[in-house]
Scaffold this active site. Sequence first.
Site, short mmCIF file in Angstrom:
data_model
loop_
_atom_site.label_atom_id
_atom_site.label_comp_id
_atom_site.label_asym_id
_atom_site.label_seq_id
_atom_site.Cartn_x
_atom_site.Cartn_y
_atom_site.Cartn_z
N MET A 1 0.85 -1.19 0.00
CA MET A 1 0.00 0.00 0.00
C MET A 1 0.89 1.24 0.00
SD MET A 1 -3.02 1.02 -0.19
CE MET A 1 -3.58 -0.69 -0.12
N CYS A 2 0.48 2.23 -0.73
CA CYS A 2 1.25 3.46 -0.83
C CYS A 2 0.32 4.66 -0.73
CB CYS A 2 2.01 3.53 -2.15
SG CYS A 2 3.16 2.15 -2.40
N GLY A 3 0.92 5.80 -0.42
CA GLY A 3 0.22 7.06 -0.50
C GLY A 3 0.80 7.85 -1.65
#
Length: 588
Positions: A1-3
């Site tokens: 997961m990334c922002g």
Amino acid sequence: MCGICFVCGLSSSLCQAEEQASLTHSLLHHRGPDSCGHVTLSITDKLSAIFHGCVLWLQGPVPTAQPVTDKEGNVLLWNGDILAGYEIPGEKSDTKYISDYLTGKDEEEIMFFLSAIKGPWSLIYYQKSTKRLYFGRDVFGRHSLVWRLPSEQRWMFLVSSVTQRNAEVTEVPALGLYYIDFLHSKLDVDFHVNLIPWNHVNENNLEALPSTIHIQEQRLESPIKNQLNISLPTEDVLEDLRALPASLDNEHVDVLYNALKDDIDRLLEVLKTSIQRRVDMCPQKCQRCTNTQDKCSHSRIAVLFSGGLDSAMIALLLDSCIPSSESVDLLNVAFEQRIPQRQDKKKNQLNCASNGIIPSRDYNVPDRLSGRSCWQQLTEIRPGRRWNFVEIDVTGEELARQRELTISHLVAPLNSVLDDSIGCALWFGGRGEGTLEGSPYVSPARVLLCGMGADEQLAGYSRHRGRFSAGGWPALLEEIDMEISRIHTRNLGRDNRILADHGRAPRFPYLDEDVVSMLNSLPIWRKANLNMPRGVGEKILLRTACARLGLTTAAGLPKRAIQFGSRIAKLENSKEKGSDTCSRLVEN
């Protein structure tokens, strides 16, 4: 997961874009704690942009920093998982693979590439040669993107996984691949966004879009290969259905299983593969051990666990997907219920004002009771694994504090009472901070498996039973068709923003493209039989499979939404309607 975040503004007011990126940074960093970076560049003489990426390590031998800039000056921000569709070399992350693959590609090749991905994703990609910014979300909208369009108040464009709550921020509809051609679209003159829709998107959805969005003639091919089977049961089929036992008692399970065997076996195979994909794409280290050379012995995988049918089946199948030496965290959330208790008269002499009544905090809510019961049965039928039943107790004070500090920004731009209840329950459940066997415990899991998506496909909601009662099989089929066609609007972006805030990757096995395609292929009466009682007929395919595998407690539990099972709805104003605007989420 990334922002991931892209902000652009007029070069004369670059400080405004930098200020917006700074405000968003902390929320992005929560999503991606393992690496953060940014790139600033000039798109035109009058337009400057900032790309910001924060990474949660999930693929490749080491974290791949973002943004990724290739040899041609193209910039990629990727928040996704290629679980199938492409073979990623073991020494590469999917981020680096995508960047390399897209180098030198034209628009049609970009479309073809994205259409073949199986797995959740959101993407921001700047192609330097054409000065085009591409962005979008997967076919179900499993990963969040929000945007803020330019206005006279602020000539700035933002698209991001998450940002501070603001009345001008809305969700990017998961309708396809968007692009802005900065050669022909200016922020302050005739700004518009182009959309290449998924080929399954209803024309009514497109017609409802604002005039700022220009629909293109091209279409993205959906990775869902089977459309919904719309056949209705014949009289012979109905007679066979009437002959089936309307119970999941031990003596009836074999009868139901034999009647549904082929489809149960297919479902278990495709669902297990879905779970296997989601746990294979995870490093052999938990959150705590990211920067150590030691072998990790903690839980890498957690399940959001109410003890209900959907989460129980995920936990059960997960057991065959990872080594037996690995523990699994079962995260069970409960909100306090205050029960008046009469105080002992002698002890009460010092507190006459209380009138002998003191509130007691009770956390034995429905999801806690069902979760504990299912956990105990799970340990009996799968004794070779350590199942950590993590009790997450939330007080009213902690709820109010975290809602104001964080949760309200993650739920935004949504703001209903229902959004608040579900968002808060998911946030505390996903945080994984509670007790394990009476001692304080915080889950170190990097991946969180969740049961979203089963009810829409298998007629699990009470509204399905209502439609069936009113209009029979045709009405039920119509409702299921509508549910599946609008999964991309079903607030998965909200759930992603909420659950990813703890540096874990939320993954939804029931929304795997192959699971959805397989269930689409089945006639409706093989998935649900609402002539049977509640707790049996809805999701009968999954219930029979669960009972057959030994989780008899979960198999017979009726659907209970998380806001009711965790009792957050009872903790708040009980007179509110779910569709009401929630005053607790609105800025003062």
